[in-house]
Write a protein that holds these residues in place. Structure first.
Motif, mmCIF file in Angstrom:
data_model
loop_
_atom_site.group_PDB
_atom_site.id
_atom_site.type_symbol
_atom_site.label_atom_id
_atom_site.label_comp_id
_atom_site.label_asym_id
_atom_site.label_seq_id
_atom_site.Cartn_x
_atom_site.Cartn_y
_atom_site.Cartn_z
ATOM 1 N N ASP A 13 0.807 -1.224 0.000
ATOM 2 C CA ASP A 13 0.000 0.000 0.000
ATOM 3 C C ASP A 13 0.843 1.279 0.000
ATOM 4 O O ASP A 13 0.314 2.369 -0.146
ATOM 5 N N ARG A 14 2.170 1.163 0.138
ATOM 6 C CA ARG A 14 3.035 2.346 0.135
ATOM 7 C C ARG A 14 3.286 2.824 -1.287
ATOM 8 O O ARG A 14 3.469 2.027 -2.201
ATOM 9 N N ASP A 15 3.328 4.144 -1.492
ATOM 10 C CA ASP A 15 3.607 4.742 -2.800
ATOM 11 C C ASP A 15 5.067 5.123 -2.975
ATOM 12 O O ASP A 15 5.508 5.435 -4.081
ATOM 13 N N SER A 16 5.813 5.127 -1.883
ATOM 14 C CA SER A 16 7.238 5.422 -1.957
ATOM 15 C C SER A 16 7.991 4.489 -1.016
ATOM 16 O O SER A 16 7.420 3.930 -0.082
ATOM 17 N N CYS A 17 9.283 4.334 -1.249
ATOM 18 C CA CYS A 17 10.109 3.422 -0.466
ATOM 19 C C CYS A 17 10.261 3.923 0.969
ATOM 20 O O CYS A 17 10.506 5.113 1.209
ATOM 21 N N ASN A 18 10.161 3.032 1.921
ATOM 22 C CA ASN A 18 10.293 3.356 3.337
ATOM 23 C C ASN A 18 11.727 3.753 3.682
ATOM 24 O O ASN A 18 11.948 4.519 4.605
ATOM 25 N N SER A 19 12.710 3.265 2.908
ATOM 26 C CA SER A 19 14.108 3.530 3.205
ATOM 27 C C SER A 19 14.666 4.733 2.440
ATOM 28 O O SER A 19 15.177 5.671 3.040
ATOM 29 N N CYS A 20 14.531 4.739 1.102
ATOM 30 C CA CYS A 20 15.154 5.803 0.305
ATOM 31 C C CYS A 20 14.147 6.851 -0.184
ATOM 32 O O CYS A 20 14.526 7.828 -0.808
ATOM 33 N N ASN A 21 12.875 6.636 0.070
ATOM 34 C CA ASN A 21 11.786 7.569 -0.244
ATOM 35 C C ASN A 21 11.584 7.784 -1.754
ATOM 36 O O ASN A 21 10.941 8.741 -2.158
ATOM 37 N N ARG A 22 12.104 6.897 -2.586
ATOM 38 C CA ARG A 22 11.857 7.000 -4.024
ATOM 39 C C ARG A 22 10.487 6.420 -4.349
ATOM 40 O O ARG A 22 9.975 5.554 -3.645
ATOM 41 N N ALA A 23 9.911 6.907 -5.439
ATOM 42 C CA ALA A 23 8.560 6.506 -5.814
ATOM 43 C C ALA A 23 8.502 5.024 -6.196
ATOM 44 O O ALA A 23 9.461 4.470 -6.744
ATOM 45 N N LYS A 24 7.366 4.416 -5.915
ATOM 46 C CA LYS A 24 7.118 3.031 -6.289
ATOM 47 C C LYS A 24 7.109 2.928 -7.820
ATOM 48 O O LYS A 24 6.474 3.737 -8.495
ATOM 49 N N PRO A 25 7.847 1.955 -8.409
ATOM 50 C CA PRO A 25 7.866 1.846 -9.872
ATOM 51 C C PRO A 25 6.499 1.426 -10.416
ATOM 52 O O PRO A 25 5.729 0.750 -9.740
ATOM 53 N N ALA A 26 6.224 1.841 -11.628
ATOM 54 C CA ALA A 26 4.956 1.487 -12.270
ATOM 55 C C ALA A 26 4.932 -0.021 -12.534
ATOM 56 O O ALA A 26 5.963 -0.607 -12.864
ATOM 57 N N PRO A 27 3.777 -0.656 -12.403
ATOM 58 C CA PRO A 27 3.711 -2.102 -12.668
ATOM 59 C C PRO A 27 3.945 -2.398 -14.145
ATOM 60 O O PRO A 27 3.537 -1.630 -15.015
ATOM 61 N N LYS A 28 4.641 -3.507 -14.405
ATOM 62 C CA LYS A 28 4.910 -3.911 -15.781
ATOM 63 C C LYS A 28 3.742 -4.745 -16.285
ATOM 64 O O LYS A 28 3.036 -5.386 -15.517
ATOM 65 N N GLU A 29 3.554 -4.724 -17.611
ATOM 66 C CA GLU A 29 2.505 -5.540 -18.203
ATOM 67 C C GLU A 29 2.835 -7.011 -18.016
ATOM 68 O O GLU A 29 3.985 -7.414 -18.094
ATOM 69 N N LYS A 30 1.803 -7.810 -17.770
ATOM 70 C CA LYS A 30 1.993 -9.243 -17.622
ATOM 71 C C LYS A 30 2.289 -9.849 -18.988
ATOM 72 O O LYS A 30 1.627 -9.545 -19.960
ATOM 73 N N TRP A 31 3.308 -10.711 -19.047
ATOM 74 C CA TRP A 31 3.699 -11.331 -20.299
ATOM 75 C C TRP A 31 2.628 -12.302 -20.762
ATOM 76 O O TRP A 31 2.100 -13.094 -19.982
ATOM 77 N N GLN A 32 2.289 -12.246 -22.031
ATOM 78 C CA GLN A 32 1.327 -13.165 -22.639
ATOM 79 C C GLN A 32 2.041 -13.936 -23.741
ATOM 80 O O GLN A 32 2.745 -13.342 -24.548
ATOM 81 N N PRO A 33 1.865 -15.251 -23.789
ATOM 82 C CA PRO A 33 2.530 -16.009 -24.853
ATOM 83 C C PRO A 33 1.956 -15.658 -26.217
ATOM 84 O O PRO A 33 0.782 -15.327 -26.339
ATOM 85 N N GLU A 34 2.816 -15.705 -27.215
ATOM 86 C CA GLU A 34 2.397 -15.411 -28.584
ATOM 87 C C GLU A 34 1.523 -16.553 -29.093
ATOM 88 O O GLU A 34 1.863 -17.723 -28.941
ATOM 89 N N GLU A 35 0.376 -16.220 -29.656
ATOM 90 C CA GLU A 35 -0.501 -17.249 -30.193
ATOM 91 C C GLU A 35 -0.025 -17.628 -31.586
ATOM 92 O O GLU A 35 0.164 -16.779 -32.438
ATOM 93 N N LYS A 36 0.193 -18.921 -31.792
ATOM 94 C CA LYS A 36 0.657 -19.418 -33.071
ATOM 95 C C LYS A 36 -0.341 -20.454 -33.575
ATOM 96 O O LYS A 36 -0.929 -21.176 -32.784
ATOM 97 N N PRO A 37 -0.499 -20.546 -34.883
ATOM 98 C CA PRO A 37 -1.392 -21.582 -35.406
ATOM 99 C C PRO A 37 -0.822 -22.967 -35.122
ATOM 100 O O PRO A 37 0.398 -23.146 -35.042
ATOM 101 N N LEU A 38 -1.691 -23.929 -34.962
ATOM 102 C CA LEU A 38 -1.233 -25.284 -34.720
ATOM 103 C C LEU A 38 -0.488 -25.812 -35.937
ATOM 104 O O LEU A 38 -0.904 -25.594 -37.070
ATOM 105 N N PRO A 39 0.642 -26.504 -35.712
ATOM 106 C CA PRO A 39 1.383 -27.034 -36.853
ATOM 107 C C PRO A 39 0.625 -28.199 -37.486
ATOM 108 O O PRO A 39 -0.247 -28.794 -36.868
ATOM 109 N N SER A 40 0.970 -28.529 -38.723
ATOM 110 C CA SER A 40 0.353 -29.691 -39.354
ATOM 111 C C SER A 40 0.775 -30.930 -38.574
ATOM 112 O O SER A 40 1.728 -30.901 -37.806
ATOM 113 N N GLN A 41 0.098 -32.002 -38.790
ATOM 114 C CA GLN A 41 0.391 -33.216 -38.046
ATOM 115 C C GLN A 41 1.554 -34.005 -38.641
ATOM 116 O O GLN A 41 1.935 -35.030 -38.105
ATOM 117 N N ASP A 42 2.104 -33.541 -39.778
ATOM 118 C CA ASP A 42 3.300 -34.182 -40.312
ATOM 119 C C ASP A 42 4.437 -33.978 -39.316
ATOM 120 O O ASP A 42 4.419 -33.050 -38.514
#
Length: 136
Positions: A13-42
């Motif tokens: 719940d803190r917006d800044s660091c308790n020790s150095c008082n720097r701002a909390k970094p912005a959250p990174k986007e969650k990684w999503q796997p790349e959707e690929k078409p299913l390969p042929s059955q060969d």
């Protein structure tokens, strides 16, 4: 959350660091796997790289039996600790059969198909880990 500047653990719940008082970094986007078409059955023979029809159990070219393992997906990441640089190294070869053919390395004694994965821990310096990663 962990402060990226001083490694101080902070309540979420803190917006800044308790020790150095720097701002909390912005959250990174969650990684999503790349959707690929299913390969042929060969399937591709791991020994000779011949493409075979899906209903064949053995390779049309070299008679190598079809592997039950369809495909290996490999990803890697690392976490930087308190040291200034990353000292660990890794090697990731999901298709060692194909790599060995290209490098003319004999690996016929290994069950095919095969892969090679290794992590080399730096321990106070990267020299040994770099050597092992290059020479494995």
């Amino acid at each position: 959350w962990l402060c990226p500047y001083c490694d101080e653990a902070n309540r979420k719940d803190r917006d800044s660091c308790n020790s150095c008082n720097r701002a909390k970094p912005a959250p990174k986007e969650k990684w999503q796997p790349e959707e690929k078409p299913l390969p042929s059955q060969d399937w591709t023979c791991p020994k000779c790289d011949e493409t075979n029809k899906k209903d064949r159990d053995n390779c049309n070219n070299c008679n190598q039996s079809r592997s039950k393992l369809k495909r290996v997906f490999a990803e890697s990441t690392f976490m930087q600790g308190r040291r200034e640089s990353q000292e660990d190294r890794h090697v990731k070869i999901p298709d060692l059969t194909k790599a060995a053919q290209a490098l003319k390395m004999p690996i016929d004694h290994l069950k095919q198909p095969c892969a090679f994965f290794a992590v080399y821990d730096g321990h106070q310096g990267p020299l040994c880990a770099e050597f092992m990663a290059k020479a494995f």
